[in-house]
Design a protein around this motif. Structure first.
Motif, mmCIF file in Angstrom:
data_model
loop_
_atom_site.group_PDB
_atom_site.id
_atom_site.type_symbol
_atom_site.label_atom_id
_atom_site.label_comp_id
_atom_site.label_asym_id
_atom_site.label_seq_id
_atom_site.Cartn_x
_atom_site.Cartn_y
_atom_site.Cartn_z
ATOM 1 N N VAL A 178 0.850 -1.186 0.000
ATOM 2 C CA VAL A 178 0.000 0.000 0.000
ATOM 3 C C VAL A 178 0.887 1.238 0.000
ATOM 4 C CG1 VAL A 178 -1.837 1.287 1.160
ATOM 5 C CG2 VAL A 178 -1.789 -1.215 1.335
ATOM 6 N N GLU A 179 0.608 2.156 -0.908
ATOM 7 C CA GLU A 179 1.262 3.462 -0.901
ATOM 8 C C GLU A 179 0.270 4.495 -0.371
ATOM 9 O OE1 GLU A 179 4.370 2.973 -4.681
ATOM 10 O OE2 GLU A 179 2.549 4.211 -4.896
ATOM 11 N N PHE A 180 0.744 5.358 0.523
ATOM 12 C CA PHE A 180 -0.088 6.384 1.144
ATOM 13 C C PHE A 180 0.359 7.755 0.631
ATOM 14 C CE2 PHE A 180 0.277 2.758 3.893
ATOM 15 C CZ PHE A 180 -0.968 2.572 4.462
ATOM 16 N N TYR A 181 -0.572 8.508 0.080
ATOM 17 C CA TYR A 181 -0.273 9.828 -0.475
ATOM 18 C C TYR A 181 -0.927 10.903 0.389
ATOM 19 C CZ TYR A 181 1.296 7.395 -4.685
ATOM 20 O OH TYR A 181 1.970 6.581 -5.572
ATOM 21 N N ASP A 182 -0.222 12.037 0.553
ATOM 22 C CA ASP A 182 -0.816 13.134 1.300
ATOM 23 C C ASP A 182 -1.856 13.847 0.436
ATOM 24 O OD1 ASP A 182 0.535 14.918 -0.396
ATOM 25 O OD2 ASP A 182 2.173 15.246 1.013
ATOM 26 N N LYS A 183 -2.492 14.854 1.009
ATOM 27 C CA LYS A 183 -3.571 15.523 0.293
ATOM 28 C C LYS A 183 -3.064 16.388 -0.853
ATOM 29 C CE LYS A 183 -6.793 15.265 4.131
ATOM 30 N NZ LYS A 183 -7.616 15.977 5.128
ATOM 31 N N GLY A 184 -1.732 16.582 -0.932
ATOM 32 C CA GLY A 184 -1.146 17.287 -2.061
ATOM 33 C C GLY A 184 -0.743 16.357 -3.186
ATOM 34 N N GLY A 185 -0.990 15.057 -2.997
ATOM 35 C CA GLY A 185 -0.664 14.075 -4.028
ATOM 36 C C GLY A 185 0.744 13.535 -3.953
ATOM 37 N N ASN A 186 1.474 13.852 -2.870
ATOM 38 C CA ASN A 186 2.850 13.390 -2.718
ATOM 39 C C ASN A 186 2.904 12.061 -1.969
ATOM 40 O OD1 ASN A 186 4.035 15.947 -3.759
ATOM 41 N ND2 ASN A 186 3.149 16.804 -1.878
ATOM 42 N N LEU A 187 3.767 11.176 -2.438
ATOM 43 C CA LEU A 187 3.932 9.889 -1.773
ATOM 44 C C LEU A 187 4.500 10.120 -0.374
ATOM 45 C CD1 LEU A 187 3.794 6.807 -1.878
ATOM 46 C CD2 LEU A 187 6.061 6.810 -2.949
ATOM 47 N N TRP A 188 3.847 9.584 0.638
ATOM 48 C CA TRP A 188 4.188 9.843 2.029
ATOM 49 C C TRP A 188 4.761 8.588 2.696
ATOM 50 C CZ3 TRP A 188 0.000 12.073 5.889
ATOM 51 C CH2 TRP A 188 0.592 12.271 7.143
ATOM 52 N N LYS A 189 4.013 7.498 2.608
ATOM 53 C CA LYS A 189 4.426 6.253 3.256
ATOM 54 C C LYS A 189 4.253 5.081 2.293
ATOM 55 C CE LYS A 189 2.748 7.650 7.867
ATOM 56 N NZ LYS A 189 1.793 7.276 8.944
ATOM 57 N N VAL A 190 5.024 4.041 2.540
ATOM 58 C CA VAL A 190 4.894 2.796 1.779
ATOM 59 C C VAL A 190 4.854 1.642 2.778
ATOM 60 C CG1 VAL A 190 5.887 1.262 0.044
ATOM 61 C CG2 VAL A 190 6.156 3.743 -0.193
ATOM 62 N N MET A 191 3.842 0.812 2.670
ATOM 63 C CA MET A 191 3.739 -0.374 3.512
ATOM 64 C C MET A 191 3.839 -1.617 2.641
ATOM 65 S SD MET A 191 0.752 -1.582 6.203
ATOM 66 C CE MET A 191 -0.508 -1.819 4.931
ATOM 67 N N GLU A 192 4.721 -2.521 2.995
ATOM 68 C CA GLU A 192 4.871 -3.776 2.266
ATOM 69 C C GLU A 192 4.664 -4.937 3.219
ATOM 70 O OE1 GLU A 192 7.918 -4.033 -0.955
ATOM 71 O OE2 GLU A 192 8.759 -2.294 0.085
ATOM 72 N N ARG A 193 3.865 -5.889 2.793
ATOM 73 C CA ARG A 193 3.663 -7.123 3.556
ATOM 74 C C ARG A 193 4.468 -8.233 2.880
ATOM 75 N NH1 ARG A 193 -2.033 -5.128 4.057
ATOM 76 N NH2 ARG A 193 -2.487 -4.914 6.285
ATOM 77 N N ARG A 194 5.307 -8.889 3.681
ATOM 78 C CA ARG A 194 6.172 -9.946 3.156
ATOM 79 C C ARG A 194 5.923 -11.248 3.905
ATOM 80 N NH1 ARG A 194 9.943 -5.214 2.923
ATOM 81 N NH2 ARG A 194 10.656 -5.658 5.035
ATOM 82 N N GLN A 195 6.546 -12.312 3.419
ATOM 83 C CA GLN A 195 6.389 -13.642 4.008
ATOM 84 C C GLN A 195 4.901 -13.972 4.162
ATOM 85 O OE1 GLN A 195 8.890 -14.515 7.430
ATOM 86 N NE2 GLN A 195 10.400 -13.005 6.770
ATOM 87 N N ILE A 196 4.172 -13.779 3.079
ATOM 88 C CA ILE A 196 2.739 -14.078 3.086
ATOM 89 C C ILE A 196 2.556 -15.578 2.878
ATOM 90 C CG2 ILE A 196 0.539 -13.677 1.910
ATOM 91 C CD1 ILE A 196 1.705 -10.913 1.072
ATOM 92 N N GLU A 197 2.000 -16.237 3.873
ATOM 93 C CA GLU A 197 1.835 -17.686 3.797
ATOM 94 C C GLU A 197 0.584 -18.112 4.544
ATOM 95 O OE1 GLU A 197 4.843 -19.521 6.899
ATOM 96 O OE2 GLU A 197 5.854 -17.940 5.735
ATOM 97 N N LYS A 198 0.190 -19.341 4.320
ATOM 98 C CA LYS A 198 -1.012 -19.847 4.947
ATOM 99 C C LYS A 198 -0.656 -20.547 6.251
ATOM 100 C CE LYS A 198 -5.460 -21.313 3.192
ATOM 101 N NZ LYS A 198 -6.180 -21.934 2.046
#
Length: 246
Positions: A178-198
């Motif tokens: 998930v990329e999170f953008y501020d209200k000015g349209g600028n990239l603010w945060k990036v969240m990555e989920r890894r080791q996705i398993e059952k």
């Protein structure tokens, strides 16, 4: 005749647009359902805080969740953080316990975008594990592995983020990035989920990283000792339990 053809074309375009919009919204709803599928869950969290100079701090926490709207996170180490705890309840009700003051305080709406205990997760981030109810979704693109969606806050929903960009896996509907953008349209945060398993019958990400690009700071969260559907009672998700010593 040309008017009739144009009318048919416009009607088909509107129908197609509505279908795409509905598909995008249903993808987000299914992603929420996959992440929150367990009746309840508990885990040990190892959190690694990394500053812009690559200096690291480590924290350990216990995590409890019931359904998709009740959760507790409580630090158990190091000593200077032990006992600090967050409680999220239905209807966006949140509480914070600070052992130094021996008092539980409700988190006001205007501070919900404040970071929790020095991590890169805001109080709102800790509660917002369900996106479909707060955001409208639009399909931007797709390939063999992912749907790429744009999420914008629904009317009347107050968020610090102007929009989100989400990558949802096609094989299991798990939101991997998930990329999170501020209200000015600028990239603010990036969240990555890894080791996705059952694990058992549920999909889970055993490692998550969120980066604050503005502050050049990151938090890595690793899940251990994960247990699902153990029958956690409602009494655990209370202000009284929030103050329980560990």
């Amino acid at each position: 005749m040309r008017s009739v053809i144009n009318l048919i074309f416009v009607s088909l375009f509107i129908i197609w647009g509505n279908v795409v919009a509905q598909d995008a919204q249903s993808i987000v709803a299914k992603a929420d359902a996959v992440v929150n599928a367990p009746k309840d869950q508990k885990a040990t969290l190892t959190m690694i805080l990394i500053d812009k100079n690559r200096n690291q701090k480590q924290r350990i926490a216990e995590f409890l969740q019931k359904g998709d709207d009740k959760r507790i996170m409580r630090f158990t180490a190091p000593a200077d953080q032990k006992g600090i705890a967050f409680l999220g309840l239905p209807n966006d009700v949140q509480y914070l316990y600070m052992p130094a003051f021996h008092k539980v305080r409700r988190i006001a709406s205007h501070v919900k975008n404040t970071k929790f205990a020095g991590t890169d997760f805001t109080y709102d981030d800790l509660s917002s594990f369900s996106y479909a109810k707060d955001y409208n979704a639009k399909l931007l693109s797709q390939d063999d592995q992912f749907w790429v969606l744009e999420l914008t806050p629904k009317p009347g929903v107050n968020k610090d983020y102007g929009k989100l960009k989400m990558w949802v896996r096609k094989d299991n509907y798990y939101p991997a990035k998930v990329e999170f953008y501020d209200k000015g349209g600028n990239l603010w945060k990036v969240m990555e989920r890894r080791q996705i398993e059952k694990v058992g019958k549920y999909w889970v990400s055993k490692e998550m990283e969120i980066k604050d690009l503005k502050e050049e700071h990151a938090t890595i969260m690793k899940l251990e000792n994960i247990e699902f559907d153990t029958g956690l009672p409602d009494k655990l998700f209370t202000k009284r339990y929030l103050k329980r010593a560990k």
